[in-house]
Design a protein around this motif. Structure first.
Motif, PDB file in Angstrom:
ATOM      1  N   LEU A  68      32.342 -17.389  20.645  1.00  0.00           N
ATOM      2  CA  LEU A  68      33.484 -16.899  19.875  1.00  0.00           C
ATOM      3  C   LEU A  68      34.773 -16.962  20.690  1.00  0.00           C
ATOM      4  O   LEU A  68      35.831 -17.336  20.178  1.00  0.00           O
ATOM      5  CB  LEU A  68      33.231 -15.461  19.415  1.00  0.00           C
ATOM      6  N   LEU A  69      34.678 -16.613  21.967  1.00  0.00           N
ATOM      7  CA  LEU A  69      35.845 -16.673  22.837  1.00  0.00           C
ATOM      8  C   LEU A  69      36.323 -18.108  23.013  1.00  0.00           C
ATOM      9  O   LEU A  69      37.532 -18.387  22.971  1.00  0.00           O
ATOM     10  CB  LEU A  69      35.500 -16.051  24.196  1.00  0.00           C
ATOM     11  N   HIS A  70      35.377 -19.023  23.182  1.00  0.00           N
ATOM     12  CA  HIS A  70      35.731 -20.438  23.316  1.00  0.00           C
ATOM     13  C   HIS A  70      36.364 -20.960  22.029  1.00  0.00           C
ATOM     14  O   HIS A  70      37.382 -21.676  22.065  1.00  0.00           O
ATOM     15  CB  HIS A  70      34.475 -21.239  23.662  1.00  0.00           C
ATOM     16  N   SER A  96      32.671  -5.542  36.262  1.00  0.00           N
ATOM     17  CA  SER A  96      32.557  -6.184  34.956  1.00  0.00           C
ATOM     18  C   SER A  96      32.127  -7.621  35.127  1.00  0.00           C
ATOM     19  O   SER A  96      32.354  -8.238  36.164  1.00  0.00           O
ATOM     20  CB  SER A  96      33.888  -6.119  34.197  1.00  0.00           C
ATOM     21  N   ALA A  97      31.499  -8.163  34.090  1.00  0.00           N
ATOM     22  CA  ALA A  97      31.157  -9.572  34.017  1.00  0.00           C
ATOM     23  C   ALA A  97      31.820 -10.127  32.766  1.00  0.00           C
ATOM     24  O   ALA A  97      32.298  -9.378  31.920  1.00  0.00           O
ATOM     25  CB  ALA A  97      29.649  -9.761  33.983  1.00  0.00           C
ATOM     26  N   ARG A  98      31.856 -11.412  32.629  1.00  0.00           N
ATOM     27  CA  ARG A  98      32.548 -12.037  31.509  1.00  0.00           C
ATOM     28  C   ARG A  98      31.642 -13.055  30.851  1.00  0.00           C
ATOM     29  O   ARG A  98      30.959 -13.828  31.523  1.00  0.00           O
ATOM     30  CB  ARG A  98      33.821 -12.723  32.010  1.00  0.00           C
ATOM     31  N   CYS A  99      31.578 -13.020  29.528  1.00  0.00           N
ATOM     32  CA  CYS A  99      30.856 -14.035  28.771  1.00  0.00           C
ATOM     33  C   CYS A  99      31.803 -15.205  28.529  1.00  0.00           C
ATOM     34  O   CYS A  99      32.805 -15.073  27.823  1.00  0.00           O
ATOM     35  CB  CYS A  99      30.366 -13.464  27.439  1.00  0.00           C
ATOM     36  N   TRP A 100      31.483 -16.340  29.132  1.00  0.00           N
ATOM     37  CA  TRP A 100      32.383 -17.488  29.064  1.00  0.00           C
ATOM     38  C   TRP A 100      31.586 -18.744  29.354  1.00  0.00           C
ATOM     39  O   TRP A 100      30.348 -18.738  29.370  1.00  0.00           O
ATOM     40  CB  TRP A 100      33.541 -17.287  30.052  1.00  0.00           C
ATOM     41  N   LEU A 101      32.249 -19.861  29.582  1.00  0.00           N
ATOM     42  CA  LEU A 101      31.600 -21.132  29.855  1.00  0.00           C
ATOM     43  C   LEU A 101      30.896 -21.090  31.202  1.00  0.00           C
ATOM     44  O   LEU A 101      31.436 -20.604  32.191  1.00  0.00           O
ATOM     45  CB  LEU A 101      32.629 -22.265  29.854  1.00  0.00           C
ATOM     46  N   THR A 102      29.696 -21.626  31.234  1.00  0.00           N
ATOM     47  CA  THR A 102      28.950 -21.728  32.489  1.00  0.00           C
ATOM     48  C   THR A 102      28.782 -23.180  32.927  1.00  0.00           C
ATOM     49  O   THR A 102      28.260 -23.440  34.011  1.00  0.00           O
ATOM     50  CB  THR A 102      27.558 -21.093  32.328  1.00  0.00           C
ATOM     51  N   SER A 103      29.237 -24.114  32.098  1.00  0.00           N
ATOM     52  CA  SER A 103      29.105 -25.536  32.388  1.00  0.00           C
ATOM     53  C   SER A 103      30.424 -26.091  32.888  1.00  0.00           C
ATOM     54  O   SER A 103      31.467 -25.936  32.232  1.00  0.00           O
ATOM     55  CB  SER A 103      28.647 -26.296  31.136  1.00  0.00           C
ATOM     56  N   LEU A 104      30.403 -26.725  34.041  1.00  0.00           N
ATOM     57  CA  LEU A 104      31.620 -27.308  34.601  1.00  0.00           C
ATOM     58  C   LEU A 104      32.170 -28.443  33.735  1.00  0.00           C
ATOM     59  O   LEU A 104      33.379 -28.530  33.520  1.00  0.00           O
ATOM     60  CB  LEU A 104      31.352 -27.784  36.026  1.00  0.00           C
ATOM     61  N   ALA A 163      31.972 -28.759  30.497  1.00  0.00           N
ATOM     62  CA  ALA A 163      32.590 -28.121  29.329  1.00  0.00           C
ATOM     63  C   ALA A 163      33.924 -27.485  29.708  1.00  0.00           C
ATOM     64  O   ALA A 163      34.884 -27.518  28.933  1.00  0.00           O
ATOM     65  CB  ALA A 163      31.651 -27.071  28.745  1.00  0.00           C
ATOM     66  N   HIS A 164      33.973 -26.935  30.903  1.00  0.00           N
ATOM     67  CA  HIS A 164      35.217 -26.331  31.376  1.00  0.00           C
ATOM     68  C   HIS A 164      36.315 -27.389  31.511  1.00  0.00           C
ATOM     69  O   HIS A 164      37.449 -27.183  31.058  1.00  0.00           O
ATOM     70  CB  HIS A 164      34.979 -25.638  32.712  1.00  0.00           C
ATOM     71  N   LEU A 171      39.856 -27.985  29.520  1.00  0.00           N
ATOM     72  CA  LEU A 171      41.113 -28.140  30.250  1.00  0.00           C
ATOM     73  C   LEU A 171      41.866 -29.395  29.802  1.00  0.00           C
ATOM     74  O   LEU A 171      43.095 -29.368  29.621  1.00  0.00           O
ATOM     75  CB  LEU A 171      40.838 -28.191  31.749  1.00  0.00           C
ATOM     76  N   CYS A 172      41.152 -30.497  29.590  1.00  0.00           N
ATOM     77  CA  CYS A 172      41.787 -31.736  29.108  1.00  0.00           C
ATOM     78  C   CYS A 172      42.342 -31.559  27.698  1.00  0.00           C
ATOM     79  O   CYS A 172      43.449 -32.019  27.386  1.00  0.00           O
ATOM     80  CB  CYS A 172      40.784 -32.886  29.139  1.00  0.00           C
ATOM     81  N   TYR A 173      41.581 -30.879  26.857  1.00  0.00           N
ATOM     82  CA  TYR A 173      42.021 -30.584  25.491  1.00  0.00           C
ATOM     83  C   TYR A 173      43.311 -29.773  25.514  1.00  0.00           C
ATOM     84  O   TYR A 173      44.280 -30.086  24.806  1.00  0.00           O
ATOM     85  CB  TYR A 173      40.896 -29.821  24.782  1.00  0.00           C
ATOM     86  N   ALA A 174      43.355 -28.743  26.352  1.00  0.00           N
ATOM     87  CA  ALA A 174      44.559 -27.920  26.474  1.00  0.00           C
ATOM     88  C   ALA A 174      45.722 -28.725  27.037  1.00  0.00           C
ATOM     89  O   ALA A 174      46.874 -28.549  26.618  1.00  0.00           O
ATOM     90  CB  ALA A 174      44.271 -26.705  27.358  1.00  0.00           C
TER      91      ALA A 174
END
Length: 320
Positions: free
Chosen positions: A126-128, A206-214, A216-217, A221-224
């Motif tokens: 959802l965050l992605h 705290s921990a964060r639910c986010w991307l774990t794949s480099l 995908a990251h 970044l390229c999309y942005a």
């Protein structure tokens, strides 16, 4: 050769659970963290939570104000129904909705990180999706502004808003859904390490639910990068046009106020993410976190300012 810094292993019956105490901040959505101290991470985290909460509240209030024009309840603006006929206002509403999704999912990603892996993966997805949709609607704002600059009037594209929705809502959602279905491990727990240990337990971990794949990251970044480049080019075109009319009396201040408002709408401040190196690292992280987390609040203030200064007969033109 795994580092044990900030982590400890809990041994149970047939299981080993790793507990890691990490803090995070808003800039993690685009760039990996640098070598920061625990105090700096804690400060950025507090700024993120406060700014994100203010932005979410302001965005929700602005959406409620605009949505009242669809209901039978009398609207505070006499001509708001006429304003809604303009696609400009509708695009603003979609951008605000995407920002609300981004802010809410970011706030939820920390408490839900303590739940099951599946819940954390859904939250990360959802965050992605919120991030991709927000960036896409910023691009839609830039494209719409470009059309207004080129043709100004009599713009007609069949199913124009529907096509923008398919681009800004549909493509990011389908992409995230496909990744979630076929490669779910792309989403999960994301940890940020610091140059210190995590012995001070007075700081809430705290921990964060986010991307774990480099990959995908970097794809994100390229999309942005492509969207930000397009938006900056459009903003540059706007500044060039406004400079031509600055000779008019009392127009310069209004024009530059317009540029600041468009900067919020187009999200060009997200470009600060590309200055995360050397002596720019720490200032960039603070500026990135404050400016982009408060984007919803800035748009709300811009919205209120524009419509207070607008005459009922020129609401549509001013919103453009």
């Amino acid at each position: 050769s795994w580092s044990r810094e900030g982590c400890k292993a809990m041994h149970g019956e047939g299981t080993i659970i790793c507990h890691c105490d990490h803090l995070t901040y808003f800039a993690v959505l685009l760039l990996p963290a640098g070598t920061l101290s625990l105090a700096q991470l804690a400060s950025l985290t507090r700024i993120s939570i406060i700014s994100c909460s203010l932005s979410a509240a302001a965005t929700l209030c602005t959406l409620q104000h605009q949505l009242c024009c669809f209901s039978s309840t009398p609207c505070p603006l006499p001509s708001c129904r006429q304003q809604l006929r303009d696609n400009t206002t509708r695009i603003h509403m979609h951008l605000l909705a995407a920002l609300l999704l981004l802010n809410c999912s970011f706030l939820l990603s920390t408490p839900l990180a303590a739940s099951t892996e599946g819940v954390c993966q859904v939250t990360a997805a959802l965050l992605h999706a919120g991030l991709l949709c927000t960036l896409a609607w910023m691009a839609a704002e830039a494209f719409h502004l470009l059309l207004l600059l080129v043709k100004v009037y009599n713009i007609y594209i069949q199913h124009y808003l529907l096509k923008l929705c398919l681009f800004a809502w549909g493509l990011p959602t389908l992409t995230v859904a496909a990744v979630f279905v076929f490669k779910r491990e792309t989403y999960g727990y994301h940890a940020i390490s610091t140059s210190e240990g995590y012995n001070n337990m007075t700081i809430v971990p705290s921990a964060r639910c986010w991307l774990t794949s480099l990959p995908a990251h970097y794809a994100t970044l390229c999309y942005a990068s492509l969207i930000l480049l397009f938006n900056m080019l459009v903003l540059g075109r706007v500044v060039t046009i406004l400079r031509r009319i600055q000779q008019q009396k009392g127009q310069a201040r209004k024009d530059w106020a317009t540029v600041l408002g468009l900067t919020c709408l187009l999200g060009t401040t997200w470009g600060l993410a590309f200055f995360s190196f050397g002596i720019f690292l720490i200032p960039q992280l603070y500026l990135f976190t404050i400016l982009n987390f408060l984007q919803g609040l800035f748009i709300c203030l811009w919205y209120v300012t524009v419509h207070r200064q607008s005459k009922p007969s020129s609401v549509s033109n001013t919103s453009r």
